[in-house]
Design an enzyme around this catalytic site. Structure first.
Site, PDB file in Angstrom:
ATOM      1  N   LYS A 254       0.830  -1.208   0.000  1.00 61.17           N
ATOM      2  CA  LYS A 254       0.000   0.000   0.000  1.00 61.17           C
ATOM      3  C   LYS A 254       0.867   1.262   0.000  1.00 61.17           C
ATOM      4  CE  LYS A 254      -3.745  -2.385   2.404  1.00 61.17           C
ATOM      5  NZ  LYS A 254      -4.448  -2.728   1.200  1.00 61.17           N
ATOM      6  N   CYS A 255       1.889   1.252  -0.819  1.00 60.66           N
ATOM      7  CA  CYS A 255       2.866   2.338  -0.878  1.00 60.66           C
ATOM      8  C   CYS A 255       2.823   2.969  -2.266  1.00 60.66           C
ATOM      9  CB  CYS A 255       4.254   1.747  -0.598  1.00 60.66           C
ATOM     10  SG  CYS A 255       5.637   2.886  -0.781  1.00 60.66           S
ATOM     11  N   GLY A 256       3.164   4.228  -2.357  1.00 59.64           N
ATOM     12  CA  GLY A 256       3.247   4.877  -3.657  1.00 59.64           C
ATOM     13  C   GLY A 256       4.286   4.235  -4.566  1.00 59.64           C
ATOM     14  N   LEU A 257       5.242   3.515  -3.976  1.00 65.07           N
ATOM     15  CA  LEU A 257       6.284   2.848  -4.759  1.00 65.07           C
ATOM     16  C   LEU A 257       5.922   1.405  -5.116  1.00 65.07           C
ATOM     17  CD1 LEU A 257       9.443   4.161  -2.850  1.00 65.07           C
ATOM     18  CD2 LEU A 257       8.355   5.106  -4.891  1.00 65.07           C
ATOM     19  N   THR A 258       4.755   0.937  -4.680  1.00 59.59           N
ATOM     20  CA  THR A 258       4.339  -0.445  -4.928  1.00 59.59           C
ATOM     21  C   THR A 258       4.384  -0.837  -6.405  1.00 59.59           C
ATOM     22  OG1 THR A 258       3.027  -0.473  -2.902  1.00 59.59           O
ATOM     23  CG2 THR A 258       2.482  -2.131  -4.542  1.00 59.59           C
TER      24      THR A 258
END
Length: 167
Positions: free
Chosen positions: A40-44
């Protein structure tokens, strides 16, 4: 910048997603890109490029190894079953995923305690900055560190992987 850590990181034990104790050496004479991952990360979306690295170099002696981590704003809250399902269904991940770990602090995984001693290209070592920090461990135990915003298909990572592949 490549560092040879004081401890042979290839011999440090960790737990697989299936609960088995293993080491990087158990993966064979491979170059291993160790990455702390989160769903659930912007970098996922980096999962997509990590999987592409796996498909491109996997048969040449390379593997990605994901370590789910919930230390950064609770961005990996799921159970191991949920994480594995998410990785497979959403991103088609075929590379191994290990048990969820802490990467910073006193209770961090032993592997990450050793990896944090590696300097990045700017000469900085220490705490893992965020999700998707990458450590390329060569078969000889040398380590190259890439910060989270360095995407998996960055030319620096590609060059480092090619240089670390077994002969």
């Amino acid at each position: 910048m490549t560092d040879k850590t004081m401890t042979d990181v290839r011999q440090i034990e960790f737990t697989s997603a299936q609960g088995d104790t293993m080491t990087l050496a158990d993966l064979g004479d491979k170059a291993v890109l160790v990455v702390n991952v989160a769903s659930k990360c912007g970098l996922t979306p980096q999962y997509e490029a990590l999987e592409q690295l796996q498909r491109t170099y996997g048969e040449r002696g390379f593997t990605v190894l994901g370590f789910p981590c919930n230390q950064f704003m609770g961005q990996e809250p799921g159970s191991m079953e949920e994480i594995l399902d998410y990785c497979a269904v959403t991103w088609g991940v075929s590379f191994p995923i290990a048990e969820k770990v802490k990467v910073n602090g006193g209770k961090s995984a032993e592997l990450y305690k050793a990896l944090r001693e590696t300097r990045d290209d700017e000469g900085k070592k220490g705490r893992v900055a965020w999700n998707f920090e990458k450590f390329l461990v060569a078969p000889d135990g040398s380590v190259r560190r890439f910060r989270p915003r360095v995407v998996p298909d960055d030319p620096r990572i590609i060059e480092a992987i090619k240089a670390a592949l077994p002969a």
